[in-house]
Scaffold this motif. Structure first.
Motif, PDB file in Angstrom:
ATOM      1  N   VAL A 193       0.833  -1.206   0.000  1.00 29.33           N
ATOM      2  CA  VAL A 193       0.000   0.000   0.000  1.00 29.33           C
ATOM      3  C   VAL A 193       0.866   1.254   0.000  1.00 29.33           C
ATOM      4  CG1 VAL A 193      -1.950  -1.089   1.201  1.00 29.33           C
ATOM      5  CG2 VAL A 193      -0.161   0.034   2.523  1.00 29.33           C
ATOM      6  N   TRP A 194       0.237   2.353  -0.382  1.00 30.63           N
ATOM      7  CA  TRP A 194       0.879   3.657  -0.320  1.00 30.63           C
ATOM      8  C   TRP A 194       0.759   4.202   1.104  1.00 30.63           C
ATOM      9  CZ3 TRP A 194       3.981   5.505  -3.905  1.00 30.63           C
ATOM     10  CH2 TRP A 194       3.885   5.027  -5.199  1.00 30.63           C
ATOM     11  N   MET A 195       1.890   4.585   1.683  1.00 31.94           N
ATOM     12  CA  MET A 195       1.927   5.164   3.034  1.00 31.94           C
ATOM     13  C   MET A 195       2.425   6.605   2.923  1.00 31.94           C
ATOM     14  SD  MET A 195       0.881   2.738   5.014  1.00 31.94           S
ATOM     15  CE  MET A 195       1.351   3.309   6.632  1.00 31.94           C
ATOM     16  N   LEU A 196       1.944   7.443   3.826  1.00 37.12           N
ATOM     17  CA  LEU A 196       2.265   8.867   3.801  1.00 37.12           C
ATOM     18  C   LEU A 196       3.205   9.238   4.941  1.00 37.12           C
ATOM     19  CD1 LEU A 196       1.778  11.730   2.672  1.00 37.12           C
ATOM     20  CD2 LEU A 196      -0.330  11.803   4.038  1.00 37.12           C
ATOM     21  N   TYR A 197       4.265   9.968   4.603  1.00 38.03           N
ATOM     22  CA  TYR A 197       5.254  10.441   5.577  1.00 38.03           C
ATOM     23  C   TYR A 197       5.432  11.943   5.407  1.00 38.03           C
ATOM     24  CZ  TYR A 197       6.284   5.497   5.855  1.00 38.03           C
ATOM     25  OH  TYR A 197       6.159   4.151   6.022  1.00 38.03           O
ATOM     26  N   THR A 198       5.822  12.617   6.494  1.00 37.62           N
ATOM     27  CA  THR A 198       6.038  14.062   6.425  1.00 37.62           C
ATOM     28  C   THR A 198       7.192  14.495   7.312  1.00 37.62           C
ATOM     29  OG1 THR A 198       5.035  16.246   6.732  1.00 37.62           O
ATOM     30  CG2 THR A 198       4.268  14.502   8.187  1.00 37.62           C
ATOM     31  N   SER A 199       7.813  15.605   6.923  1.00 36.59           N
ATOM     32  CA  SER A 199       8.866  16.211   7.742  1.00 36.59           C
ATOM     33  C   SER A 199       8.281  17.111   8.822  1.00 36.59           C
ATOM     34  CB  SER A 199       9.831  17.013   6.858  1.00 36.59           C
ATOM     35  OG  SER A 199       9.144  18.058   6.195  1.00 36.59           O
ATOM     36  N   ASP A 200       6.996  17.388   8.747  1.00 42.25           N
ATOM     37  CA  ASP A 200       6.321  18.247   9.729  1.00 42.25           C
ATOM     38  C   ASP A 200       6.144  17.459  11.036  1.00 42.25           C
ATOM     39  OD1 ASP A 200       4.706  19.915  11.226  1.00 42.25           O
ATOM     40  OD2 ASP A 200       3.190  20.172   9.675  1.00 42.25           O
ATOM     41  N   VAL A 201       6.985  17.736  12.018  1.00 43.04           N
ATOM     42  CA  VAL A 201       6.976  16.958  13.268  1.00 43.04           C
ATOM     43  C   VAL A 201       5.670  17.094  14.042  1.00 43.04           C
ATOM     44  CG1 VAL A 201       9.484  16.909  13.497  1.00 43.04           C
ATOM     45  CG2 VAL A 201       8.204  18.784  14.533  1.00 43.04           C
ATOM     46  N   ALA A 202       4.933  18.176  13.814  1.00 45.54           N
ATOM     47  CA  ALA A 202       3.658  18.349  14.510  1.00 45.54           C
ATOM     48  C   ALA A 202       2.598  17.376  14.001  1.00 45.54           C
ATOM     49  CB  ALA A 202       3.157  19.788  14.351  1.00 45.54           C
ATOM     50  N   PHE A 203       2.804  16.831  12.804  1.00 46.60           N
ATOM     51  CA  PHE A 203       1.818  15.926  12.212  1.00 46.60           C
ATOM     52  C   PHE A 203       2.434  14.594  11.793  1.00 46.60           C
ATOM     53  CE2 PHE A 203      -0.328  19.943  11.996  1.00 46.60           C
ATOM     54  CZ  PHE A 203      -1.638  19.604  12.290  1.00 46.60           C
ATOM     55  N   SER A 204       3.491  14.181  12.495  1.00 50.21           N
ATOM     56  CA  SER A 204       4.118  12.903  12.174  1.00 50.21           C
ATOM     57  C   SER A 204       4.526  12.170  13.441  1.00 50.21           C
ATOM     58  CB  SER A 204       5.344  13.114  11.289  1.00 50.21           C
ATOM     59  OG  SER A 204       6.350  13.819  11.977  1.00 50.21           O
ATOM     60  N   ASN A 205       4.749  10.869  13.281  1.00 51.57           N
ATOM     61  CA  ASN A 205       5.138  10.026  14.403  1.00 51.57           C
ATOM     62  C   ASN A 205       6.102   8.961  13.876  1.00 51.57           C
ATOM     63  OD1 ASN A 205       5.336   8.164  16.482  1.00 51.57           O
ATOM     64  ND2 ASN A 205       3.186   8.328  17.049  1.00 51.57           N
ATOM     65  N   THR A 206       7.366   9.047  14.279  1.00 49.75           N
ATOM     66  CA  THR A 206       8.353   8.073  13.799  1.00 49.75           C
ATOM     67  C   THR A 206       8.156   6.700  14.438  1.00 49.75           C
ATOM     68  OG1 THR A 206       9.955   8.865  15.435  1.00 49.75           O
ATOM     69  CG2 THR A 206      10.115   9.781  13.199  1.00 49.75           C
ATOM     70  N   ALA A 207       7.438   6.616  15.544  1.00 48.75           N
ATOM     71  CA  ALA A 207       7.146   5.316  16.158  1.00 48.75           C
ATOM     72  C   ALA A 207       6.211   4.490  15.275  1.00 48.75           C
ATOM     73  CB  ALA A 207       6.536   5.505  17.547  1.00 48.75           C
ATOM     74  N   TRP A 208       5.439   5.145  14.440  1.00 50.29           N
ATOM     75  CA  TRP A 208       4.513   4.455  13.530  1.00 50.29           C
ATOM     76  C   TRP A 208       5.201   4.061  12.228  1.00 50.29           C
ATOM     77  CZ3 TRP A 208      -0.387   8.050  13.692  1.00 50.29           C
ATOM     78  CH2 TRP A 208      -0.917   8.033  14.993  1.00 50.29           C
ATOM     79  N   GLY A 209       6.380   4.599  11.988  1.00 46.44           N
ATOM     80  CA  GLY A 209       7.143   4.323  10.775  1.00 46.44           C
ATOM     81  C   GLY A 209       7.931   5.547  10.370  1.00 46.44           C
ATOM     82  N   SER A 210       8.985   5.326   9.609  1.00 46.35           N
ATOM     83  CA  SER A 210       9.815   6.454   9.184  1.00 46.35           C
ATOM     84  C   SER A 210      10.277   6.258   7.749  1.00 46.35           C
ATOM     85  CB  SER A 210      11.012   6.617  10.113  1.00 46.35           C
ATOM     86  OG  SER A 210      11.835   5.470  10.073  1.00 46.35           O
ATOM     87  N   TYR A 211      10.707   7.355   7.163  1.00 45.71           N
ATOM     88  CA  TYR A 211      11.178   7.357   5.788  1.00 45.71           C
ATOM     89  C   TYR A 211      12.421   8.235   5.728  1.00 45.71           C
ATOM     90  CZ  TYR A 211      11.160   7.769   0.706  1.00 45.71           C
ATOM     91  OH  TYR A 211      11.501   7.713  -0.618  1.00 45.71           O
ATOM     92  N   PRO A 212      13.569   7.680   5.281  1.00 45.16           N
ATOM     93  CA  PRO A 212      14.779   8.500   5.178  1.00 45.16           C
ATOM     94  C   PRO A 212      14.753   9.348   3.911  1.00 45.16           C
ATOM     95  CG  PRO A 212      15.252   6.260   4.505  1.00 45.16           C
ATOM     96  CD  PRO A 212      13.813   6.283   4.927  1.00 45.16           C
ATOM     97  N   LEU A 213      15.043  10.626   4.064  1.00 42.11           N
ATOM     98  CA  LEU A 213      15.108  11.534   2.916  1.00 42.11           C
ATOM     99  C   LEU A 213      16.299  12.451   3.123  1.00 42.11           C
ATOM    100  CD1 LEU A 213      13.818  12.619   0.284  1.00 42.11           C
ATOM    101  CD2 LEU A 213      12.517  14.201   1.710  1.00 42.11           C
ATOM    102  N   GLU A 214      17.313  12.262   2.289  1.00 44.85           N
ATOM    103  CA  GLU A 214      18.564  13.012   2.406  1.00 44.85           C
ATOM    104  C   GLU A 214      19.077  12.918   3.843  1.00 44.85           C
ATOM    105  OE1 GLU A 214      17.903  16.859   0.651  1.00 44.85           O
ATOM    106  OE2 GLU A 214      17.550  15.970  -1.314  1.00 44.85           O
ATOM    107  N   ASP A 215      19.218  14.025   4.542  1.00 45.04           N
ATOM    108  CA  ASP A 215      19.734  13.989   5.913  1.00 45.04           C
ATOM    109  C   ASP A 215      18.622  14.045   6.960  1.00 45.04           C
ATOM    110  OD1 ASP A 215      19.022  16.597   5.373  1.00 45.04           O
ATOM    111  OD2 ASP A 215      20.734  17.489   6.413  1.00 45.04           O
ATOM    112  N   MET A 216      17.393  13.766   6.540  1.00 41.82           N
ATOM    113  CA  MET A 216      16.245  13.831   7.439  1.00 41.82           C
ATOM    114  C   MET A 216      15.625  12.454   7.625  1.00 41.82           C
ATOM    115  SD  MET A 216      14.265  17.128   5.823  1.00 41.82           S
ATOM    116  CE  MET A 216      14.343  16.498   4.154  1.00 41.82           C
TER     117      MET A 216
END
Length: 151
Positions: free
Chosen positions: A101-124
């Motif tokens: 499935v398609w999953m959605l990730y964001t760099s906006d920490v107010a609307f994201s949770n790395t405990a639910w999953g993460s995505y590496p993008l460059e140095d972030m």
């Protein structure tokens, strides 16, 4: 008296020039100079398993899904939504058993949770979005990634 009038005129002209060029916040507010607050969303990169979006500029109350519809109208991406879920992006569909499935990730920490999953993008490290695209506010300077995941 003539010098005072010249000084007043020069001061007034300088103030007006600064207002037009944006050099003074007080004058901007006084003359109500408005700025363009249109949403500017770019396709930063895309492969068959990921689409990275970057927001350059965003109006208040703008959400990701609305901006994606604009990108679709411009022919930059194509997607299908069903019951609030992204079911297809650029021709790649979720599997019927939901194992891919398609999953959605964001760099906006107010609307994201790395405990639910993460995505590496460059140095972030982007976190899994805590709300869907129809509710996820977009903000200037933030990244939004759709990643095709296998479970």
């Amino acid at each position: 008296m003539k010098k005072q009038f010249q000084r007043f005129t020069m001061c007034l002209l300088s103030t007006l020039l600064m207002a037009v060029s944006g050099g003074c916040a007080y004058v901007k507010g006084f003359f109500e100079v408005t700025e363009d607050k249109a949403v500017t969303l770019h396709v930063y990169s895309q492969t068959d398993t990921s689409v990275v979006l970057y927001v350059e500029n965003a109006e208040a109350n703008s959400v990701l899904l609305d901006a994606m519809y604009t990108l679709q109208e411009e022919g930059k991406i194509s997607f299908q939504m069903q019951n609030g879920m992204l079911t297809e992006l650029n021709g790649k569909k979720n599997t019927a058993d939901w194992s891919q499935v398609w999953m959605l990730y964001t760099s906006d920490v107010a609307f994201s949770n790395t405990a639910w999953g993460s995505y590496p993008l460059e140095d972030m490290t982007l976190g899994s979005a805590i709300v869907g695209a129809e509710s996820l506010p977009i903000k200037a300077g933030e990244y939004y990634v759709w990643s095709y995941q296998t479970f």
